[in-house]
Design a protein around this motif. Structure first.
Motif, PDB file in Angstrom:
ATOM      1  N   UNK A  55       0.844  -1.190   0.000  1.00 17.36           N
ATOM      2  CA  UNK A  55       0.000   0.000   0.000  1.00 17.36           C
ATOM      3  C   UNK A  55       0.884   1.246   0.000  1.00 17.36           C
ATOM      4  N   UNK A  56       0.582   2.183  -0.902  1.00 15.54           N
ATOM      5  CA  UNK A  56       1.264   3.461  -0.891  1.00 15.54           C
ATOM      6  C   UNK A  56       2.618   3.482  -1.557  1.00 15.54           C
ATOM      7  N   UNK A  57       2.963   2.459  -2.340  1.00 13.77           N
ATOM      8  CA  UNK A  57       4.250   2.494  -3.050  1.00 13.77           C
ATOM      9  C   UNK A  57       4.286   3.728  -3.949  1.00 13.77           C
TER      10      UNK A  57
ATOM     11  N   UNK B 283      16.657  -8.019   2.373  1.00 18.01           N
ATOM     12  CA  UNK B 283      15.238  -7.748   2.137  1.00 18.01           C
ATOM     13  C   UNK B 283      14.612  -7.005   3.310  1.00 18.01           C
ATOM     14  N   UNK B 284      15.192  -7.128   4.484  1.00 22.16           N
ATOM     15  CA  UNK B 284      14.677  -6.392   5.643  1.00 22.16           C
ATOM     16  C   UNK B 284      14.816  -4.885   5.475  1.00 22.16           C
ATOM     17  N   UNK B 285      15.659  -4.436   4.552  1.00 23.71           N
ATOM     18  CA  UNK B 285      15.830  -2.995   4.306  1.00 23.71           C
ATOM     19  C   UNK B 285      14.860  -2.453   3.267  1.00 23.71           C
ATOM     20  N   UNK B 286      14.095  -3.325   2.625  1.00 26.34           N
ATOM     21  CA  UNK B 286      13.223  -2.854   1.552  1.00 26.34           C
ATOM     22  C   UNK B 286      12.159  -1.861   2.026  1.00 26.34           C
ATOM     23  N   UNK B 287      11.517  -2.054   3.181  1.00 27.53           N
ATOM     24  CA  UNK B 287      10.564  -1.019   3.617  1.00 27.53           C
ATOM     25  C   UNK B 287      11.217   0.345   3.801  1.00 27.53           C
TER      26      UNK B 287
END
Length: 511
Positions: free
Chosen positions: A271-273, A322-326
């Motif tokens: 949501x909100x990309x 992948x934990x840094x993607x947000x």
């Protein structure tokens, strides 16, 4: 290239000087291998660690190793080690497990101190031993006198190849002045021979080893030099042994672009990309952001310009886990919607290896200086600094289209790395010649979405070693052990119990 976090991520990093950047932009527009050493078994005395904080029970030691293992009379350099004793030796102690976190240039001691819990299961049965390789961290660190910028040519015409190449030569000379006697002996072959010195100092008959990223190159070289001394060896995030600098740069750009595409697919489902749900146009918008910042930088912390190159650095850093993607999604939204680069600045910031306000004996540019020194020592293909600058300019410029076709944003940056060794001594061809060294079977882990070490390198290195089992991790991010319980299961089972599957085994993404 990395931001502060609870656990340093092992990675393979390739950088170059700012003058090489300017030169590449201008161009777009207009031995025999050594034998094992025979030095006496060194003594090792564990004591307090030289920098704090460290986990309870961690002890450190310093070993003197030959500067040149083929010519011990040239003197010695120091290698600093750290050890966490096995926590449950009664369940079956298996001696020491040597760890290397990658780089080249990543400090092993600070990395283990930051997150020993990652290896908790292994640490029940093994003494976990980390080390700062020669010239890195606490081990007589090399330096170029500050951040490597090669700004000696900054006042001249950026389109003049001779001026820019002269700046690269000047930077190499600064590194020589500030690094001390270890600089000419920084290659992986020498570090691998240090590893065998460490093994003997620890009293181990075989080297049990877990290496990440560049640490896989080091492990492969050790196995080639000392096949009879190689114990249980795991290589995760496998580096290439065969490709030229140009091929490596292209493969790295391709891997980074693949990881960015995976991120944009993920973002499109959140949501909100900021880039919406169309992944094709999202890629175009990221390319456009970088191009826009190259022409019109944003104002960063302290008024410093935040450029397109800074944005590429931040994006590339966030793709390692992948934990840094947000955080990357949020940072890109702030840059696009508010002209605020703060989020991207945090992603691009290097990790803190010591608490704020704590003095360190490690130069600020050590990681960059060490990375360049090792990569250049391992590269037999470099252009001589006696070559005609116009010819070099033509060669680099001729590759620009190919690199941009691989990745509009990562390709040009990788192209710049081709000049990073200009003005430095020629490297060894020993690594290129590794072929079925006769070491025991080992375990290799490759991740399909790895932005730094493409999965193809895992398959290639497995063929060259001739004794490898491959774990095909279907996930994203650099290396598999930190993020995948499935990978950890295979690795821990091998290093603790000797369980090694046959053939290639798969670990699904998220498992």
């Amino acid at each position: 290239m990395r931001r502060a976090r609870t656990r340093p991520r092992p990675r393979l990093r390739i950088r170059t000087a700012a003058c090489a950047t300017a030169l590449a932009a201008a161009l777009t527009a207009a031995a025999a291998g050594p034998g094992p050493g025979t030095d006496p078994t060194p003594a090792i005395r564990w004591g307090d660690c030289p920098e704090k904080p460290v986990p309870a029970g961690m002890r450190c030691a310093t070993l003197a190793v030959p500067l040149d293992h083929d010519h011990p009379a040239k003197g010695t350099t120091r290698v600093v080690l750290a050890k966490l004793p096995a926590t449950a030796p009664g369940r079956g102690r298996h001696g020491s497990l040597l760890l290397n976190y990658g780089g080249p240039g990543a400090p092993g001691i600070a990395s283990l101190a930051a997150d020993p819990a990652l290896f908790a299961k292994l640490g029940e049965h093994h003494d976990l031993v980390a080390f700062d390789p020669r010239g890195v961290g606490l081990s007589d660190p090399v330096s170029c006198g500050g951040v490597q910028t090669a700004d000696s040519g900054s006042g001249a015409d950026p389109g003049d190849p001779a001026t820019q190449l002269a700046a690269l030569r000047a930077e190499a000379r600064r590194c020589e002045r500030h690094s001390g006697p270890v600089l000419p002996y920084m290659g992986t072959v020498q570090v691998a021979r240090d590893l065998d010195t460490i093994r003997r100092a620890l009293g181990e008959e075989k080297l049990n080893y877990l290496g990440f990223s560049y640490g896989t190159r080091l492990g492969a070289v050790y196995a080639a030099l000392y096949p009879k001394n190689t114990g249980r060896m795991v290589l995760d995030g496998v580096d290439t042994l065969t490709e030229s600098f140009t091929e490596q740069a292209l493969a790295s750009a391709r891997g980074q672009q693949r990881a960015l595409d995976d991120f944009l697919v993920w973002c499109a489902h959140q949501d909100g990309c900021v880039y919406g749900t169309n992944t094709r146009t999202a890629k175009e918008k990221v390319d456009a952001l970088v191009a826009r910042l190259a022409e019109h930088p944003l104002t960063g912390t302290g008024g410093a310009p935040f450029t397109g190159d800074d944005a590429v650095l931040a994006i590339g850093s966030a793709l390692y886990a992948q934990t840094s993607w947000p955080d990357l999604a949020d940072a890109l939204a702030r840059a696009e919607e508010d002209d605020d680069p703060a989020g991207l600045e945090r992603l691009a910031a290097p990790p803190a290896t010591t608490p704020a306000g704590t003095p360190s004996r490690v130069p600020a540019d050590n990681a960059t200086a060490a990375l360049t020194a090792v990569n250049c020592a391992d590269d037999p293909d470099r252009r001589s600094d006696r070559d005609d600058p116009v010819t070099i300019a033509r060669e680099i410029g001729g590759l620009a289209t190919e690199f941009r076709a691989v990745s509009e944003i990562f390709g040009p940056r990788r192209l710049m790395t081709l000049l990073s060794c200009y003005g430095r001594p020629a490297g060894t061809d020993f690594i290129r010649r590794i072929d079925h060294p006769g070491a025991p079977r080992m375990l290799l882990v490759g991740t399909r979405g790895d932005p730094a070490t493409p999965y193809e390198w895992t398959e290639e290195t497995a063929r060259r070693l001739g004794s490898a089992v491959v774990i095909d991790h279907k996930g994203d991010g650099h290396t598999g052990y930190p993020s995948s319980p499935c990978v950890r299961g295979y690795v821990d089972g091998f290093l603790i119990d000797g369980h090694l599957p046959s053939g290639t085994r798969a670990c699904p993404a998220g498992e």
